[in-house]
Design a protein around this motif. Structure first.
Motif, PDB file in Angstrom:
ATOM      1  N   GLU A 163       8.215   1.962 -13.680  1.00 41.14           N
ATOM      2  CA  GLU A 163       9.339   1.102 -13.301  1.00 41.14           C
ATOM      3  C   GLU A 163       9.663   1.184 -11.813  1.00 41.14           C
ATOM      4  O   GLU A 163      10.080   0.192 -11.202  1.00 41.14           O
ATOM      5  CB  GLU A 163      10.596   1.505 -14.090  1.00 41.14           C
ATOM      6  N   ALA A 164       9.496   2.372 -11.222  1.00 39.41           N
ATOM      7  CA  ALA A 164      10.045   2.630  -9.892  1.00 39.41           C
ATOM      8  C   ALA A 164       9.181   2.121  -8.748  1.00 39.41           C
ATOM      9  O   ALA A 164       9.702   1.879  -7.652  1.00 39.41           O
ATOM     10  CB  ALA A 164      10.287   4.127  -9.717  1.00 39.41           C
ATOM     11  N   PHE A 165       7.869   1.957  -8.974  1.00 42.92           N
ATOM     12  CA  PHE A 165       6.965   1.650  -7.867  1.00 42.92           C
ATOM     13  C   PHE A 165       6.231   0.328  -8.081  1.00 42.92           C
ATOM     14  O   PHE A 165       5.981  -0.070  -9.221  1.00 42.92           O
ATOM     15  CB  PHE A 165       5.946   2.788  -7.699  1.00 42.92           C
ATOM     16  N   PRO A 166       5.856  -0.349  -6.985  1.00 42.73           N
ATOM     17  CA  PRO A 166       5.078  -1.585  -7.106  1.00 42.73           C
ATOM     18  C   PRO A 166       3.755  -1.322  -7.826  1.00 42.73           C
ATOM     19  O   PRO A 166       3.174  -0.238  -7.712  1.00 42.73           O
ATOM     20  CB  PRO A 166       4.833  -1.995  -5.647  1.00 42.73           C
ATOM     21  N   VAL A 167       3.275  -2.319  -8.554  1.00 38.27           N
ATOM     22  CA  VAL A 167       2.078  -2.136  -9.378  1.00 38.27           C
ATOM     23  C   VAL A 167       0.871  -1.714  -8.548  1.00 38.27           C
ATOM     24  O   VAL A 167      -0.010  -0.999  -9.028  1.00 38.27           O
ATOM     25  CB  VAL A 167       1.783  -3.425 -10.175  1.00 38.27           C
ATOM     26  N   GLU A 168       0.836  -2.145  -7.286  1.00 34.42           N
ATOM     27  CA  GLU A 168      -0.319  -1.848  -6.438  1.00 34.42           C
ATOM     28  C   GLU A 168      -0.487  -0.355  -6.154  1.00 34.42           C
ATOM     29  O   GLU A 168      -1.599   0.087  -5.822  1.00 34.42           O
ATOM     30  CB  GLU A 168      -0.211  -2.602  -5.092  1.00 34.42           C
ATOM     31  N   SER A 190       0.854  -1.187   0.000  1.00 32.95           N
ATOM     32  CA  SER A 190       0.000   0.000   0.000  1.00 32.95           C
ATOM     33  C   SER A 190       0.893   1.240   0.000  1.00 32.95           C
ATOM     34  O   SER A 190       2.117   1.140   0.108  1.00 32.95           O
ATOM     35  CB  SER A 190      -0.908   0.021   1.238  1.00 32.95           C
ATOM     36  N   ILE A 191       0.266   2.395  -0.123  1.00 35.12           N
ATOM     37  CA  ILE A 191       1.027   3.649  -0.058  1.00 35.12           C
ATOM     38  C   ILE A 191       1.798   3.728   1.259  1.00 35.12           C
ATOM     39  O   ILE A 191       2.959   4.163   1.302  1.00 35.12           O
ATOM     40  CB  ILE A 191       0.082   4.859  -0.197  1.00 35.12           C
ATOM     41  N   LYS A 192       1.181   3.294   2.345  1.00 28.84           N
ATOM     42  CA  LYS A 192       1.822   3.357   3.654  1.00 28.84           C
ATOM     43  C   LYS A 192       3.049   2.461   3.717  1.00 28.84           C
ATOM     44  O   LYS A 192       4.114   2.879   4.207  1.00 28.84           O
ATOM     45  CB  LYS A 192       0.825   2.968   4.743  1.00 28.84           C
ATOM     46  N   THR A 193       2.930   1.213   3.230  1.00 27.68           N
ATOM     47  CA  THR A 193       4.063   0.295   3.295  1.00 27.68           C
ATOM     48  C   THR A 193       5.196   0.726   2.366  1.00 27.68           C
ATOM     49  O   THR A 193       6.362   0.471   2.632  1.00 27.68           O
ATOM     50  CB  THR A 193       3.634  -1.131   2.945  1.00 27.68           C
ATOM     51  N   VAL A 194       4.844   1.391   1.259  1.00 29.98           N
ATOM     52  CA  VAL A 194       5.872   1.837   0.317  1.00 29.98           C
ATOM     53  C   VAL A 194       6.641   3.034   0.868  1.00 29.98           C
ATOM     54  O   VAL A 194       7.883   3.057   0.856  1.00 29.98           O
ATOM     55  CB  VAL A 194       5.241   2.182  -1.055  1.00 29.98           C
ATOM     56  N   PHE A 195       5.926   4.042   1.372  1.00 32.85           N
ATOM     57  CA  PHE A 195       6.582   5.282   1.782  1.00 32.85           C
ATOM     58  C   PHE A 195       6.903   5.361   3.273  1.00 32.85           C
ATOM     59  O   PHE A 195       7.515   6.340   3.720  1.00 32.85           O
ATOM     60  CB  PHE A 195       5.722   6.472   1.377  1.00 32.85           C
ATOM     61  N   ALA A 196       6.488   4.362   4.036  1.00 28.24           N
ATOM     62  CA  ALA A 196       6.820   4.351   5.466  1.00 28.24           C
ATOM     63  C   ALA A 196       7.420   3.019   5.885  1.00 28.24           C
ATOM     64  O   ALA A 196       7.649   2.789   7.070  1.00 28.24           O
ATOM     65  CB  ALA A 196       5.576   4.652   6.308  1.00 28.24           C
ATOM     66  N   GLY A 197       7.705   2.156   4.912  1.00 32.28           N
ATOM     67  CA  GLY A 197       8.246   0.838   5.211  1.00 32.28           C
ATOM     68  C   GLY A 197       9.761   0.814   5.225  1.00 32.28           C
ATOM     69  O   GLY A 197      10.436   1.848   5.306  1.00 32.28           O
ATOM     70  N   ALA A 198      10.305  -0.408   5.108  1.00 30.70           N
ATOM     71  CA  ALA A 198      11.756  -0.596   5.201  1.00 30.70           C
ATOM     72  C   ALA A 198      12.510   0.101   4.076  1.00 30.70           C
ATOM     73  O   ALA A 198      13.656   0.526   4.259  1.00 30.70           O
ATOM     74  CB  ALA A 198      12.067  -2.099   5.200  1.00 30.70           C
ATOM     75  N   ASN A 199      11.881   0.222   2.898  1.00 34.31           N
ATOM     76  CA  ASN A 199      12.541   0.832   1.746  1.00 34.31           C
ATOM     77  C   ASN A 199      12.051   2.259   1.478  1.00 34.31           C
ATOM     78  O   ASN A 199      12.089   2.728   0.342  1.00 34.31           O
ATOM     79  CB  ASN A 199      12.314  -0.025   0.498  1.00 34.31           C
ATOM     80  N   LYS A 200      11.608   2.940   2.524  1.00 30.01           N
ATOM     81  CA  LYS A 200      11.014   4.264   2.324  1.00 30.01           C
ATOM     82  C   LYS A 200      11.999   5.263   1.727  1.00 30.01           C
ATOM     83  O   LYS A 200      11.618   6.123   0.930  1.00 30.01           O
ATOM     84  CB  LYS A 200      10.439   4.798   3.633  1.00 30.01           C
ATOM     85  N   GLY A 201      13.271   5.167   2.106  1.00 30.14           N
ATOM     86  CA  GLY A 201      14.266   6.082   1.560  1.00 30.14           C
ATOM     87  C   GLY A 201      14.394   5.958   0.059  1.00 30.14           C
ATOM     88  O   GLY A 201      14.467   6.959  -0.664  1.00 30.14           O
TER      89      GLY A 201
END
Length: 425
Positions: A354-359, A222-233
């Motif tokens: 290319e840069a972001f997960p399809v979800e 989700s947006i939260k897991t992408v931008f606040a998760g382990a790979n947020k940087g």
């Protein structure tokens, strides 16, 4: 069969999906240019005041921006494929309301509905293409090719508006919007009832599930897991690089799209010459976009980008330092149109996919599209004061600085992709 042949065959196999997406791009540019080219006809036919004309034009800009911002929520609520299939029906309804409108309010409602559908369709359609494509190289080639259709939509709208310009009342404008509605209905039917597309969607979803299983991922993306998760940087760096690049690029593209004819007329060109030059320059843009699409999935992509951004920078300096002579300005704008389409929106679309997960692609691209359109809408309020003869020189130096900022953001994005192994160009 070597890898090049395999990639070519995959692009050919999935080309119909890119075309169906591309027609959505035709509709997107068609409503913008179609309204711009016919607004005076609507004004005369419906008896609109100048204030009402301004409200309608502004409403379309912000409706497209809002539609883009809502793209992620739309796919979350209705599903990616269902949104892809049905948005063009909503677009057609809005266009038909415009066709049959006989007063300001009805026409405004039609424009808003069409703009909302158009704004949401672009990020959703591109996400479907990248979701269904079997590999990143095929996805890059297909996504970049959709930009060709955007240019075709601009060209078609100008031609249609010119053909019907002599018709009485609002009849000519109604015909232009009828054509847009017909294209939207055909696209809706094709996307919805094509068994080939249904198979592409199912295969793409299965690949996504298989990748998720192979990576042993249990947390829902989700947006939260992408931008606040382990790979947020990593993802934040991608996001701001793309955002800065696209906003800077779009400020110039939007300005030249609106005021190119004005600039030529200020250089003492006749209105007919300026309009004719606009059509020729648009054709040059189409050729440049096709050239970039041919290399978007290959090793020459970044080299094309560097050439394109350099040409844009030199074009801005050329406009700043040139006299008010007509032909140097025409040639310089022609060079800008080449660079603008080699290192421009098609590149932005590919990077985002290319840069972001399809979800989350529809949400990310929708936000960037919407935010950029709001910036352009606000910038347009002061643009007329920036392109008058007394200010044009300093304005072009400022635009050269904006191109340089977009170059830095683009170069950063290329290095980030290389660092994280997204491609091996």
């Amino acid at each position: 069969m070597n890898n090049g042949e395999t990639s070519t065959s995959m692009v050919k196999k999935y080309r119909p999906l890119a075309v169906a997406t591309g027609i959505g791009s035709i509709l997107g540019s068609g409503i913008i240019v179609g309204l711009s080219a016919t607004i005076t006809v609507w004004q005369n036919g419906l008896g609109l005041t100048n204030s009402q004309v301004g409200i309608i034009s502004g409403a379309l800009t912000f409706a497209i921006a809002i539609g883009s911002l809502l793209a992620g929520q739309i796919t979350k609520s209705f599903g990616l494929v269902k949104s892809f299939n049905w948005l063009n029906l909503i677009y057609a309804i809005g266009a038909l309301i415009c066709v049959f409108s006989n007063n300001y309010i009805m026409f405004l409602i039609g424009v808003i509905i069409t703009g909302l559908a158009s704004g949401a369709d672009l990020p959703i359609s591109l996400t479907v293409v990248s979701h269904d494509a079997p590999d990143d190289k095929t996805s890059a080639s297909l996504v970049s090719s959709t930009q060709i259709f955007w240019q075709i939509g601009v060209f078609m709208s100008y031609v249609c508006a010119f053909i019907v310009s002599k018709m009485a009342g609002a009849s000519g404008a109604r015909i232009v919007f009828s054509i847009l509605a017909i294209f939207a209905l055909i696209t809706w039917a094709w996307r919805t009832f094509s068994t080939k597309f249904r198979a592409f969607h199912e295969e793409g979803e299965q690949r996504r599930i298989d990748r998720e299983a192979a990576s042993q991922t249990t947390e829902k993306v989700s947006i939260k897991t992408v931008f606040a998760g382990a790979n947020k940087g990593r993802f934040m760096a991608f996001f701001f690089s793309i955002l800065i690049f696209y906003v800077c690029w779009n400020l110039l593209a939007n300005t030249f799209g609106q005021f190119q004819t004005f600039t030529l007329v200020q250089a003492h060109a006749s209105q007919s010459f300026a309009t004719g030059a606009g059509i020729v320059l648009n054709f040059i843009s189409l050729l440049a976009t096709m050239a970039f699409a041919s290399v978007a999935g290959g090793k020459y992509r970044n080299k094309f980008f560097l050439v394109g951004i350099t040409v844009q920078f030199l074009a801005m300096l050329g406009l700043a330092m040139s006299s008010h002579s007509l032909w140097p300005i025409v040639i310089t704008i022609g060079c800008y149109n080449i660079g603008n389409n080699i290192a421009g929106e098609a590149m932005y679309k590919v990077w985002t996919q290319e840069a972001f997960p399809v979800e989350v692609r529809a949400s990310v691209q929708g936000f960037i599209n919407g935010f950029s359109r709001v910036c352009c809408g606000l910038f347009a309020l002061i643009t007329p004061a920036l392109v008058v003869p007394s200010a044009i020189r300093n304005t072009m130096f400022g635009f050269a600085a904006i191109v340089f900022i977009s170059f830095v953001a683009g170069l950063t994005m290329m290095r980030l992709e290389k660092k994280h192994g997204i491609n091996n160009f």
